[in-house]
Design an enzyme around this catalytic site. Structure first.
Site, PDB file in Angstrom:
ATOM      1  N   SER A 133       0.838  -1.208   0.000  1.00  0.00           N
ATOM      2  CA  SER A 133       0.000   0.000   0.000  1.00  0.00           C
ATOM      3  C   SER A 133       0.871   1.256   0.000  1.00  0.00           C
ATOM      4  CB  SER A 133      -0.919   0.003   1.231  1.00  0.00           C
ATOM      5  OG  SER A 133      -1.909  -0.994   1.102  1.00  0.00           O
ATOM      6  N   GLU A 359      -3.849  -3.931  -6.902  1.00  0.00           N
ATOM      7  CA  GLU A 359      -4.007  -2.635  -7.586  1.00  0.00           C
ATOM      8  C   GLU A 359      -4.573  -1.569  -6.648  1.00  0.00           C
ATOM      9  OE1 GLU A 359      -5.061  -2.236 -11.599  1.00  0.00           O
ATOM     10  OE2 GLU A 359      -4.648  -4.318 -12.092  1.00  0.00           O
ATOM     11  N   THR A 361      -5.630  -1.417  -2.263  1.00  0.00           N
ATOM     12  CA  THR A 361      -6.676  -1.960  -1.404  1.00  0.00           C
ATOM     13  C   THR A 361      -7.895  -1.025  -1.351  1.00  0.00           C
ATOM     14  OG1 THR A 361      -5.830  -0.841   0.572  1.00  0.00           O
ATOM     15  CG2 THR A 361      -4.927  -3.038   0.085  1.00  0.00           C
TER      16      THR A 361
END
Length: 380
Positions: A133, A359, A361
């Site tokens: 992330s 792609e 969260t």
């Protein structure tokens, strides 16, 4: 005012892809899951049909259908096999598109053209052990040595990693994060073994190791230090294709559920007559209507070259979570049959879960949406 109307060419594209999906992909979707592999004849046919280049201009080997055309493709493929949709997505909207968006004319012709025609397969290498992330926290480094960049580090969870020929690789340089094209077979570059996954098992995922990997200076995508912006711009398109694949899966699940509810009888009548079942079908139908509107409205904006990080985040957030709800309702409507591997619902259930993670969260999408709205003072 947005109106969802497809051109004759777009309708023909949908019919072509649907014919391939119904006749060649759907019959072996369970096999792809069981064997954890998409057969070569399927990936070759996808290339022959022009699916891998549909989004790109004709001058680079594509078909010029743009993002709307690409979303049509992913919607149809998503109805049958999310593993195959993931393979296509990693190749088209992030692997190849990052080269198209960041590459010079020479780089585009050298790399995008064989990727668009399906001669070669692409992958997008951004994620690392501590940079999921927090994608900016890359540890992979690239140092300039004469006319070559020398790359060292490791990437994780790279879709198409074991099978790709051409990689968009993001690494830290003296001026920030930069992007490079790396080819399979370059000395020091090693893809890892395929990961064992709960879902999308036919899609190949692996680590990538870079040990003094040398690439030509001209293989940098864009200018030095602008790689992170390129990655984020690329993911905007990737999230649209992912949303379209989720939309297709939702439509398939609704169709299956409605048909089953009309055939399955309990207490002497079809379960479609029961309000509890009707409410689930109503919610699925409404989510699909909203998802379809989000996907294609945003795809139209993308083709107009408008800024849409917030919109693509909304597509990804809503469609991935809608699919989780739709597949859960579908399983509930089908009862024990839904839980059985006799029907594809169990496979969709496993395949759906990753969409809220890769792609970006769901939590990251909410941050993108909220920060943009705060910046705009809540004005849409």
């Amino acid at each position: 005012m947005f109106e969802l109307v497809f051109t004759e060419e777009q309708t023909m594209l949908r019919e072509m892809v649907r014919d391939f999906v119904n006749n060649e992909l759907k019959p072996i979707a369970s096999q792809i899951d069981e064997e954890e592999n998409i057969p070569k004849e399927i990936t070759s046919k996808i290339g022959e049909l022009g699916i891998l280049g549909a989004a790109f201009p004709v001058e680079y080997g594509g078909s010029g259908f743009g993002e709307v055309g690409y979303c049509i493709i992913q919607e149809e493929v998503g109805r049958a096999c999310l593993s195959t949709a993931t393979f296509i997505g990693a190749h088209v909207s992030i692997g190849t598109n990052s080269i198209y968006l960041g590459g010079s004319e020479d780089i585009r012709h050298k790399y995008v053209t064989p990727l668009a025609t399906g001669e070669k397969i692409a992958a997008f290498a951004l994620t690392e052990e501590r940079a999921g992330s927090d994608a900016f926290d890359l540890k992979t480094r690239a140092e300039l040595d004469g006319d070559e960049w020398v790359i060292n580090g490791e990437k994780l969870w790279i879709t198409n990693g074991p099978i790709a020929d051409t990689f968009s690789v993001f690494a830290r340089t003296t001026r920030g994060i930069s992007a490079f094209v790396v080819e399979k077979g370059t000395p020091g570059f090693t893809p890892g073994a395929s990961e064992k996954k709960m879902g999308i098992r036919g899609s190949k995922t692996s680590s990538l190791t870079f040990d003094n990997v040398r690439v030509p200076k001209e293989n940098m995508l864009g200018s030095e230090g602008r790689g992170f912006l390129l990655a984020m711009k690329t993911l905007d398109a990737g999230r649209l294709g992912l949303g379209a694949a989720c939309l297709g899966a939702c439509k398939e699940l609704l169709e299956m559920s409605t048909k089953y509810a009309k055939e399955r009888k309990q207490f002497g009548e079809p379960i479609a007559n029961f309000q509890a079942i009707q409410f689930m079908i109503a919610e699925m139908t409404t989510m699909i209507y909203a998802a379809e509107s989000l996907v294609y409205r945003t795809a139209v904006l993308y083709d107009k070259h408008e800024m849409l990080s917030r919109q693509s985040a909304m597509v990804k957030l809503y469609c991935s979570e809608a699919l989780d709800k739709c597949v859960d309702y579908a399983m509930q409507i089908h009862g024990g049959m839904g839980f059985s591997r006799e029907l594809p619902i169990e496979r969709f259930y496993r395949d759906a879960r990753i969409n809220r993670i890769f792609e970006g969260t769901s939590e990251i999408q909410k941050l993108v949406i909220a920060r943009d709205m705060i910046k705009r003072n809540g004005i849409l």
